[in-house]
Design a protein around this motif. Structure first.
Motif, PDB file in Angstrom:
ATOM      1  N   MET A   1     -24.264 -41.049 -56.169  1.00 39.47           N
ATOM      2  CA  MET A   1     -24.529 -39.703 -55.636  1.00 39.47           C
ATOM      3  C   MET A   1     -25.584 -39.016 -56.499  1.00 39.47           C
ATOM      4  N   THR A   2     -26.628 -38.516 -55.868  1.00 36.72           N
ATOM      5  CA  THR A   2     -27.686 -37.850 -56.611  1.00 36.72           C
ATOM      6  C   THR A   2     -27.267 -36.441 -57.001  1.00 36.72           C
ATOM      7  N   LYS A   3     -27.848 -35.966 -58.104  1.00 38.23           N
ATOM      8  CA  LYS A   3     -27.556 -34.636 -58.610  1.00 38.23           C
ATOM      9  C   LYS A   3     -28.813 -33.774 -58.521  1.00 38.23           C
ATOM     10  N   PRO A   4     -28.649 -32.471 -58.394  1.00 39.06           N
ATOM     11  CA  PRO A   4     -29.798 -31.594 -58.556  1.00 39.06           C
ATOM     12  C   PRO A   4     -30.407 -31.803 -59.941  1.00 39.06           C
ATOM     13  N   TYR A   5     -31.712 -31.657 -60.035  1.00 39.15           N
ATOM     14  CA  TYR A   5     -32.353 -31.865 -61.330  1.00 39.15           C
ATOM     15  C   TYR A   5     -33.606 -31.007 -61.459  1.00 39.15           C
ATOM     16  N   ALA A   6     -33.950 -30.740 -62.693  1.00 42.94           N
ATOM     17  CA  ALA A   6     -35.232 -30.159 -63.059  1.00 42.94           C
ATOM     18  C   ALA A   6     -35.793 -31.034 -64.173  1.00 42.94           C
ATOM     19  N   GLU A   7     -37.019 -30.780 -64.569  1.00 40.96           N
ATOM     20  CA  GLU A   7     -37.637 -31.630 -65.580  1.00 40.96           C
ATOM     21  C   GLU A   7     -38.791 -30.902 -66.250  1.00 40.96           C
ATOM     22  N   VAL A   8     -39.323 -31.525 -67.275  1.00 40.81           N
ATOM     23  CA  VAL A   8     -40.515 -31.018 -67.942  1.00 40.81           C
ATOM     24  C   VAL A   8     -41.593 -32.066 -67.792  1.00 40.81           C
ATOM     25  N   ILE A   9     -42.804 -31.624 -67.482  1.00 36.07           N
ATOM     26  CA  ILE A   9     -43.920 -32.544 -67.314  1.00 36.07           C
ATOM     27  C   ILE A   9     -45.015 -32.212 -68.313  1.00 36.07           C
ATOM     28  N   GLY A  10     -45.733 -33.248 -68.722  1.00 36.13           N
ATOM     29  CA  GLY A  10     -46.836 -33.067 -69.651  1.00 36.13           C
ATOM     30  C   GLY A  10     -47.434 -34.408 -70.020  1.00 36.13           C
ATOM     31  N   ASP A  11     -48.473 -34.366 -70.840  1.00 36.86           N
ATOM     32  CA  ASP A  11     -49.145 -35.570 -71.319  1.00 36.86           C
ATOM     33  C   ASP A  11     -49.702 -35.285 -72.715  1.00 36.86           C
ATOM     34  N   PRO A  12     -48.990 -35.728 -73.780  1.00 35.67           N
ATOM     35  CA  PRO A  12     -47.782 -36.554 -73.808  1.00 35.67           C
ATOM     36  C   PRO A  12     -46.533 -35.712 -73.530  1.00 35.67           C
ATOM     37  N   ILE A  13     -45.379 -36.387 -73.462  1.00 33.83           N
ATOM     38  CA  ILE A  13     -44.141 -35.671 -73.165  1.00 33.83           C
ATOM     39  C   ILE A  13     -42.971 -36.139 -74.028  1.00 33.83           C
ATOM     40  N   ALA A  14     -43.107 -37.280 -74.698  1.00 32.72           N
ATOM     41  CA  ALA A  14     -41.974 -37.851 -75.444  1.00 32.72           C
ATOM     42  C   ALA A  14     -41.436 -36.903 -76.508  1.00 32.72           C
ATOM     43  N   GLN A  15     -42.310 -36.017 -77.030  1.00 34.20           N
ATOM     44  CA  GLN A  15     -41.892 -35.129 -78.113  1.00 34.20           C
ATOM     45  C   GLN A  15     -41.123 -33.908 -77.621  1.00 34.20           C
TER      46      GLN A  15
ATOM     47  N   CYS B   1     -40.676 -36.039 -67.733  1.00 35.56           N
ATOM     48  CA  CYS B   1     -41.481 -36.898 -66.860  1.00 35.56           C
ATOM     49  C   CYS B   1     -42.925 -36.889 -67.353  1.00 35.56           C
ATOM     50  N   HIS B   2     -43.417 -38.051 -67.726  1.00 38.92           N
ATOM     51  CA  HIS B   2     -44.792 -38.172 -68.206  1.00 38.92           C
ATOM     52  C   HIS B   2     -45.742 -38.135 -67.011  1.00 38.92           C
ATOM     53  N   VAL B   3     -46.568 -37.106 -66.953  1.00 42.07           N
ATOM     54  CA  VAL B   3     -47.522 -36.946 -65.863  1.00 42.07           C
ATOM     55  C   VAL B   3     -48.913 -36.777 -66.474  1.00 42.07           C
ATOM     56  N   ARG B   4     -49.785 -37.731 -66.203  1.00 46.10           N
ATOM     57  CA  ARG B   4     -51.171 -37.646 -66.674  1.00 46.10           C
ATOM     58  C   ARG B   4     -51.962 -36.711 -65.767  1.00 46.10           C
ATOM     59  N   PRO B   5     -53.074 -36.171 -66.273  1.00 48.45           N
ATOM     60  CA  PRO B   5     -53.832 -35.208 -65.458  1.00 48.45           C
ATOM     61  C   PRO B   5     -54.198 -35.725 -64.070  1.00 48.45           C
ATOM     62  N   GLU B   6     -54.602 -36.974 -63.983  1.00 49.16           N
ATOM     63  CA  GLU B   6     -55.001 -37.522 -62.684  1.00 49.16           C
ATOM     64  C   GLU B   6     -53.808 -37.766 -61.759  1.00 49.16           C
ATOM     65  N   GLU B   7     -52.591 -37.632 -62.284  1.00 61.13           N
ATOM     66  CA  GLU B   7     -51.380 -37.862 -61.496  1.00 61.13           C
ATOM     67  C   GLU B   7     -50.697 -36.566 -61.045  1.00 61.13           C
ATOM     68  N   LEU B   8     -51.227 -35.429 -61.447  1.00 61.29           N
ATOM     69  CA  LEU B   8     -50.540 -34.157 -61.247  1.00 61.29           C
ATOM     70  C   LEU B   8     -50.359 -33.822 -59.767  1.00 61.29           C
ATOM     71  N   ALA B   9     -51.417 -33.976 -58.972  1.00 62.59           N
ATOM     72  CA  ALA B   9     -51.322 -33.651 -57.546  1.00 62.59           C
ATOM     73  C   ALA B   9     -50.319 -34.561 -56.846  1.00 62.59           C
ATOM     74  N   GLU B  10     -50.342 -35.853 -57.166  1.00 56.35           N
ATOM     75  CA  GLU B  10     -49.409 -36.798 -56.543  1.00 56.35           C
ATOM     76  C   GLU B  10     -47.967 -36.483 -56.950  1.00 56.35           C
TER      77      GLU B  10
END
Length: 285
Positions: free
Chosen positions: A1-15, A38-47
């Motif tokens: 069963m899936t849960k509601p979620y939120a996240e943080v995006i950036g590049d880098p993001i591990a820290q 969630c690691h999102v690179r600049p070219e991936e932001l729109a997708e």
């Protein structure tokens, strides 16, 4: 069963410490939801946004470097104060208005200064080091509280443009960041009754980034040192300030403060701030 979620995006993001903060609050409140990075690179932001729009469980995301301005044209609406600041750090999902951008950085930055700002001062000055998305929120927040601002950047022209856009009233100053690197013998006047801040609003001094060159002879007596960097938490900038007798505020103060505003928007409940001491202990392990 899936849960509601939120996240943080950036590049880098591990820290990012945001998953630990939101996860701690979710657990304390017993909310069945998740918060992740969630690691999102600049070219991936729109997708990325295109995919999330179709996910019924997605509640939104926090936005960190380098996306705070790039994300804006991809959103359906920009709410205050993000529209004034010109940077988004929180994206909210769904609703009749579609995907909305807002900014909680300004509120988070001001939170540990609340008692200082409640006092009356005959003069307030802030030296702000940096011209990025976080600096924009800080400039707008402090201009609204009667500060005379000195914004320092590696490109003084960008610092000037930032002030002209966000704080057109008042006699503010833009200078080269290198100005603060060398010692000065400037004779500061009596600072009693004043509120002085020195704010590192840049990524300089962060792990993996160049050091921040700031000589504390540029800070008036009694100035408060505030560093938004969180990794490391005790930066050389703050260590240098303490060595000169200045009060310091670390990056967790702003991070937790801005996260609290976002958490309530994501999950519909106020975070349990009475546990901030326990949260800080977890984040500094």
């Amino acid at each position: 069963m899936t849960k509601p979620y939120a996240e943080v995006i950036g590049d880098p993001i591990a820290q990012s410490k945001s998953p630990k903060i939101h996860g701690f609050w979710l657990a304390k409140l017993g909310i069945e939801a998740q918060y992740r990075a969630c690691h999102v690179r600049p070219e991936e932001l729109a997708e990325y946004l295109s995919r999330r729009r179709g996910d019924a469980e997605w509640r939104g995301c926090n936005v960190t470097m380098p996306h705070k301005q790039a994300v804006m044209p991809l959103l359906d609406r920009i709410d205050p104060p993000a529209d004034e600041i010109g940077a988004v750090n929180t994206v909210l999902a769904g609703g009749e208005g579609g995907v909305t951008g807002t900014n909680t950085d300004a509120a988070g930055f001001l939170e540990p200064l609340r008692r200082d700002l409640e006092r009356t001062h005959y003069f307030r000055m802030a030296r702000i080091l940096g011209t990025g998305g976080a600096a924009r929120a800080i400039v707008a927040a402090l201009a609204g509280h009667g500060f005379t601002l000195v914004v320092a950047g590696r490109d003084p022209g960008k610092a000037r443009a930032l002030l002209d856009e966000l704080a057109p009233e008042g006699e503010h100053h833009a200078i080269d960041l290198a100005h603060f690197a060398d010692p000065t013998d400037f004779p500061f006047d009596d600072r009693e009754g004043c509120l002085d801040l020195v704010v590192n609003a840049s990524s300089l001094g962060m792990a993996g980034q160049p050091p921040l060159a700031f000589d504390w002879s540029h800070a008036p007596p009694g100035a408060i040192a505030y560093d938004i960097v969180t990794a490391p938490l005790d930066t050389p900038f703050l260590q240098g300030a303490r060595a000169k007798g200045h009060r310091t505020i670390d990056g967790l103060s702003m991070l937790i403060g801005q996260a609290a505003v976002a958490f309530e928007r994501f999950f519909g409940a106020a975070p349990p701030r009475e546990h901030d001491g326990e949260l800080r202990a977890i984040l500094t392990q």
